[in-house]
Enzyme design. Structure first.
Site, short mmCIF file in Angstrom:
data_model
loop_
_atom_site.label_atom_id
_atom_site.label_comp_id
_atom_site.label_asym_id
_atom_site.label_seq_id
_atom_site.Cartn_x
_atom_site.Cartn_y
_atom_site.Cartn_z
N ILE A 36 16.85 23.42 43.40
CA ILE A 36 15.86 23.35 42.32
C ILE A 36 16.43 23.92 41.03
O ILE A 36 16.26 23.36 39.95
CB ILE A 36 14.57 24.09 42.73
CG1 ILE A 36 13.88 23.35 43.88
CG2 ILE A 36 13.62 24.23 41.54
CD1 ILE A 36 12.68 24.09 44.45
N ASP A 79 23.95 33.86 41.74
CA ASP A 79 23.74 33.49 43.13
C ASP A 79 24.93 33.99 43.94
O ASP A 79 25.99 33.37 43.98
CB ASP A 79 23.61 31.97 43.29
CG ASP A 79 23.05 31.58 44.65
OD1 ASP A 79 23.41 32.26 45.65
OD2 ASP A 79 22.27 30.63 44.74
N ALA A 106 8.72 30.81 42.16
CA ALA A 106 9.35 31.07 43.46
C ALA A 106 8.32 31.62 44.43
O ALA A 106 7.64 30.86 45.12
CB ALA A 106 10.53 32.03 43.28
N ASP A 154 3.30 30.87 38.50
CA ASP A 154 2.71 29.84 39.36
C ASP A 154 2.40 30.38 40.74
O ASP A 154 1.70 29.73 41.51
CB ASP A 154 3.70 28.66 39.48
CG ASP A 154 3.14 27.51 40.28
OD1 ASP A 154 2.05 27.01 39.91
OD2 ASP A 154 3.77 27.11 41.29
N GLU A 164 -2.83 34.84 47.25
CA GLU A 164 -3.18 33.44 47.00
C GLU A 164 -4.22 32.98 48.01
O GLU A 164 -4.06 33.23 49.21
CB GLU A 164 -1.94 32.55 47.08
CG GLU A 164 -0.92 32.82 45.99
CD GLU A 164 0.25 31.85 46.00
OE1 GLU A 164 0.19 30.84 46.74
OE2 GLU A 164 1.23 32.08 45.26
N HIS A 166 -0.01 27.74 42.12
CA HIS A 166 1.05 27.35 43.04
C HIS A 166 1.20 25.82 43.06
O HIS A 166 1.21 25.18 44.12
CB HIS A 166 0.77 27.87 44.44
CG HIS A 166 2.02 28.04 45.27
ND1 HIS A 166 2.20 29.08 46.14
CD2 HIS A 166 3.15 27.30 45.34
CE1 HIS A 166 3.38 28.98 46.73
NE2 HIS A 166 3.97 27.89 46.25
N ALA A 175 3.62 24.17 40.85
CA ALA A 175 4.85 23.74 40.18
C ALA A 175 5.55 22.61 40.94
O ALA A 175 6.09 21.67 40.34
CB ALA A 175 5.81 24.91 40.00
#
Length: 325
Positions: free
Chosen positions: A162, A181, A245, A270, A275, A296, A298
C-alpha cells in the site's frame, strides 16, 4: 465438490459476518450453504450459533476471531479476511487447529493510496470546508491561502504494497518521498518505483523531515503507540499526519493536543482504538477544522469492495472444494 473430510452428501457451510459484495458471493460461493448476514458481527450469540456447523467464516476487521469464537466452530477449515490486517484473528489458534487464513492481499491497495493522497491534498490546501462561508457571502480568500502538495516531503512509516502505491502517486505529483521499513533490504527494487526513487531512512530522520507523515504498519507489540506525543513533537511545525493503518499505532489524545496547539497543520484518522467510535469517545475530536475523521473506510471503495470480495470468496471456494488456496 466437498472436501475429503466433509461427510458425503453434506454441502459445506460458509458464514459471512460483515458486509461483502453480493455478486461475488453468488458467483464464487453459490454452490455452498452460505449464510450472509452482515449484522452477525454485532450479535455474538447468533454468530456462535451459526458457526456450530460452519466450514468457513468470512470477516472484515470487526469480527474478533479469537479462541472463544473458534471453540464455537468445531468444523471450521478456513477464515477469509476481507482486507489485509490480521490483528482481529488469532493466527496461532487457527494454526493449531489447522484452519487456513486468507487475507485479500493487494485488493485494496489503490483505495488506501488514493485516500492518503486525497486527504493530504485537502489538509494542505485547507480550502474545501468553505462552502457555508462562501454561500453566506463572506468570501474568505485571505484565510484560505493553503499549501501545494508539489515539493512537499512525504514520509511513509512502513513500505509494503500500500505504501508503494502511495509513493508512486506522490512522486507523480512532485513530492519527495522517504520511507522507513527495517524489514525491506536496501537493495530491494521497491525503493526505485516508476517515476522516481524513494529514500530509505531511519524512523527518527523520517519523522523529522516529513511534511506529510503516513502510517502503513500492522499492529504489533513494536508498533503499538509508536506515534506518541514525543514523536509528534519531532515532526516539522505545520506537518500533516495520516493514519489509515490501525488506531492503536497512534496516541489520539496527542494528535488532538498537537492540532489544538497548532504544531500539527492537519490530521486524517481513519482508524481508532475503539471502533465503532461512539459519541463519548468522539467528543475529544470536536471543533477541529483541520481534522478529517472517517469510519475505517480508507480501503473500501465500490471498486475495491468488489476486488476484495472476489479474491476472498475465491480463496474460500478453492479451499473448501480442493483443500488448497
Amino acid at each position: 465438490m466437498p472436501t475429503s473430510d466433509t461427510p458425503t452428501g453434506r454441502v459445506p457451510k460458509v458464514v459471512i459476518s460483515e458486509f461483502m459484495d453480493e455478486a461475488a458471493i453468488a458467483a464464487e460461493l453459490g454452490a455452498f450453504a452460505t449464510l450472509y448476514d452482515p449484522g452477525l458481527v454485532d450479535r455474538p450469540s447468533d454468530l456462535r450459533e451459526a458457526l456450530a456447523d460452519a466450514d468457513a467464516l468470512v470477516v472484515r476487521n470487526r469480527t474478533q476471531v479469537n479462541a472463544a469464537l473458534l471453540a464455537a466452530a468445531p468444523d471450521l477449515k478456513a477464515v477469509g479476511r476481507l482486507g489485509v490486517g490480521l490483528d482481529n484473528i488469532d493466527l496461532d489458534a487457527c494454526r493449531n487447529r489447522g484452519i487456513a487464513v486468507y487475507p485479500a492481499t493487494g485488493a485494496n491497495d489503490v483505495a488506501v493510496a488514493e485516500y492518503v493522497i486525497g486527504t493530504a491534498m485537502m489538509l494542505l490546501r485547507g480550502a474545501y470546508g468553505a462552502t457555508a462561508a462562501v454561500a453566506a457571502g463572506t468570501w474568505p480568500r485571505n484565510a484560505l491561502m493553503g499549501r501545494e502538495i508539489a515539493g512537499k516531503r512525504l514520509g511513509l512509516v512502513g513500505f509494503g504494497a500500500i505504501a508503494r502505491e502511495t509513493a508512486r502517486r506522490a512522486l507523480a505529483l512532485g513530492m519527495r518521498v522517504t520511507a522507513h521499513d527495517p524489514f525491506l533490504p536496501a537493495d530491494d527494487p521497491a525503493w526505485r518505483p516508476d517515476g522516481g526513487a524513494v529514500a530509505r531512512v531511519d524512523l527518527e530522520a523520517l519523522v523529522a523531515g516529513a511534511d506529510v507523515l503516513s502510517l502503513h504498519v500492522p499492529l504489533t507489540t513494536e508498533t503499538r503507540g509508536m506515534i506518541d506525543a514525543g514523536t509528534i513533537a519531532r515532526m516539522p511545525a505545520g506537518a500533516v499526519l495520516i493514519n489509515a493503518a490501525r488506531g492503536e499505532v497512534v496516541d489520539g489524545a496527542a494528535v488532538v493536543d498537537a492540532l489544538r496547539s497548532g504544531h500539527l497543520g492537519g490530521a486524517a484518522l481513519d482508524v481508532f482504538q475503539q471502533e465503532p467510535l461512539d459519541a463519548a469517545a468522539g467528543a475529544a475530536f470536536r471543533d477541529l477544522p483541520n481534522l478529517i475523521l472517517t469510519p475505517h473506510i480508507a480501503g473500501v471503495t465500490q471498486e475495491s469492495n468488489v476486488r476484495v470480495s472476489r479474491v476472498t470468496a475465491q480463496a474460500v471456494r478453492r479451499h473448501l472444494s480442493e483443500g488448497r488456496p
